[in-house]
Design a protein around this motif. Structure first.
Motif, PDB file in Angstrom:
ATOM      1  N   UNK A 205       9.700  -3.779  -6.266  1.00 40.68           N
ATOM      2  CA  UNK A 205       9.448  -2.613  -5.436  1.00 40.68           C
ATOM      3  C   UNK A 205       7.999  -2.560  -4.966  1.00 40.68           C
ATOM      4  N   UNK A 206       7.078  -3.112  -5.757  1.00 41.22           N
ATOM      5  CA  UNK A 206       5.679  -3.113  -5.329  1.00 41.22           C
ATOM      6  C   UNK A 206       5.430  -4.112  -4.191  1.00 41.22           C
ATOM      7  N   UNK A 207       6.452  -4.929  -3.918  1.00 39.97           N
ATOM      8  CA  UNK A 207       6.377  -5.825  -2.765  1.00 39.97           C
ATOM      9  C   UNK A 207       7.388  -5.425  -1.699  1.00 39.97           C
ATOM     10  N   UNK A 208       7.825  -4.184  -1.724  1.00 37.99           N
ATOM     11  CA  UNK A 208       8.633  -3.648  -0.644  1.00 37.99           C
ATOM     12  C   UNK A 208      10.118  -3.556  -0.875  1.00 37.99           C
ATOM     13  N   UNK A 209      10.625  -4.085  -2.000  1.00 35.85           N
ATOM     14  CA  UNK A 209      12.070  -4.046  -2.197  1.00 35.85           C
ATOM     15  C   UNK A 209      12.768  -4.836  -1.107  1.00 35.85           C
TER      16      UNK A 209
ATOM     17  N   UNK B  44       3.397   1.816  -4.829  1.00 35.86           N
ATOM     18  CA  UNK B  44       2.166   1.063  -5.076  1.00 35.86           C
ATOM     19  C   UNK B  44       2.269  -0.355  -4.536  1.00 35.86           C
ATOM     20  N   UNK B  45       2.586  -0.423  -3.247  1.00 36.05           N
ATOM     21  CA  UNK B  45       2.710  -1.723  -2.603  1.00 36.05           C
ATOM     22  C   UNK B  45       1.439  -2.536  -2.815  1.00 36.05           C
ATOM     23  N   UNK B  46       1.615  -3.825  -3.018  1.00 38.19           N
ATOM     24  CA  UNK B  46       0.532  -4.701  -3.432  1.00 38.19           C
ATOM     25  C   UNK B  46      -0.313  -5.177  -2.249  1.00 38.19           C
ATOM     26  N   UNK B  47      -1.567  -5.496  -2.548  1.00 42.46           N
ATOM     27  CA  UNK B  47      -2.520  -5.986  -1.558  1.00 42.46           C
ATOM     28  C   UNK B  47      -2.471  -7.505  -1.403  1.00 42.46           C
ATOM     29  N   UNK B  48      -1.933  -8.201  -2.392  1.00 48.00           N
ATOM     30  CA  UNK B  48      -1.993  -9.661  -2.399  1.00 48.00           C
ATOM     31  C   UNK B  48      -0.598 -10.271  -2.489  1.00 48.00           C
TER      32      UNK B  48
ATOM     33  N   UNK C 188       1.063  -3.815   1.342  1.00 51.19           N
ATOM     34  CA  UNK C 188       0.057  -2.768   1.579  1.00 51.19           C
ATOM     35  C   UNK C 188      -0.737  -3.001   2.864  1.00 51.19           C
ATOM     36  N   UNK C 189      -1.273  -4.205   3.125  1.00 52.12           N
ATOM     37  CA  UNK C 189      -2.004  -4.377   4.381  1.00 52.12           C
ATOM     38  C   UNK C 189      -1.115  -4.271   5.618  1.00 52.12           C
ATOM     39  N   UNK C 190       0.129  -4.685   5.493  1.00 51.85           N
ATOM     40  CA  UNK C 190       1.058  -4.480   6.611  1.00 51.85           C
ATOM     41  C   UNK C 190       1.271  -2.986   6.851  1.00 51.85           C
ATOM     42  N   UNK C 191       1.415  -2.241   5.773  1.00 56.08           N
ATOM     43  CA  UNK C 191       1.586  -0.795   5.898  1.00 56.08           C
ATOM     44  C   UNK C 191       0.366  -0.169   6.553  1.00 56.08           C
ATOM     45  N   UNK C 192      -0.827  -0.621   6.164  1.00 55.41           N
ATOM     46  CA  UNK C 192      -2.060  -0.061   6.730  1.00 55.41           C
ATOM     47  C   UNK C 192      -2.145  -0.333   8.230  1.00 55.41           C
TER      48      UNK C 192
END
Length: 223
Positions: A17-21, A51-55, A69-73
């Motif tokens: 889930x932290x990588x988007x499910x 808590x989507x991941x940055x890496x 996370x960066x895609x979301x941003x």
């Protein structure tokens, strides 16, 4: 995509889930293009909730999970402020490639202008197809070189021609020169045709690449 569909995808899936499910990058871009600021707020909510991941996460079997996370941003920045919201991200080496990908999918004159402005300040001396300058030039090629591409004014086509000439001169390898050559198709003007014809090419791959470029430029000039 229906508004509640993204949350359903994020709540389960083969990826953690932290990588988007079950959420794919394309889902985020499509969602924010459709739902605008409201969609941006939903993306930010899901990013914080899970808590989507940055890496990237690399697995023992050779697969990996994308950093959401960066895609979301990048998607949220566009949803809140349009192309203008992505301009600060282009200045951040960590986020530039994400912003470039979103700009490519926006497919507008404004997104082309942003990519041109970025490339005009870029260094094309790196031999890395994943570098932000190479990715941005590839995006311009995709947006401007084909049928049903983004229609831009003559001034922007002239800027593209100057850009590809600069990238050609700086490119340290055949790969970089090929990218510049292909991108010249987006400048449908006599100057672009003259430049491509004037190139003294010795490498067989570049000679082969010039053929479809000349065909495209001549076809557009005859319209």
């Amino acid at each position: 995509m229906k508004f509640n569909a993204l949350a359903k995808k994020a709540a389960k899936g083969t990826a953690p889930l932290e990588h988007g499910g079950n959420v794919e990058v394309e889902d985020l871009i499509r969602f924010v293009l459709e739902h605008g600021a409201e969609g941006a707020a939903e993306i930010e909510r899901l990013c914080a909730l899970y808590r989507w991941r940055e890496e990237f996460q690399y697995n023992a079997d050779g697969t990996h999970f994308a950093p959401m996370a960066p895609w979301a941003q990048a998607c949220a920045a566009f949803g809140h402020q349009g192309v203008a919201g992505l301009l600060p991200l282009l200045e951040d080496p960590r986020l530039a490639t994400y912003a470039i990908s979103v700009l490519e999918d926006v497919r507008s004159e404004a997104s082309v202008a942003a990519l041109l402005a970025f490339c005009e300040q870029a260094d094309f001396s790196q031999d890395d197809p994943q570098s932000p300058p190479s990715r941005a030039l590839a995006a311009l090629n995709s947006l401007l070189s084909f049928d049903k591409g983004v229609v831009v004014p003559v001034a922007m086509q002239q800027a593209l021609l100057h850009l590809v000439q600069h990238a050609w001169q700086q490119a340290p390898s055949m790969r970089g020169r090929s990218l510049a050559l292909y991108a010249a198709r987006g400048a449908c003007m006599p100057e672009a045709l003259d430049w491509v014809q004037s190139l003294a090419l010795q490498d067989d791959e570049l000679v082969a690449a010039r053929t479809p470029v000349l065909k495209r430029l001549k076809a557009r000039a005859s319209r």
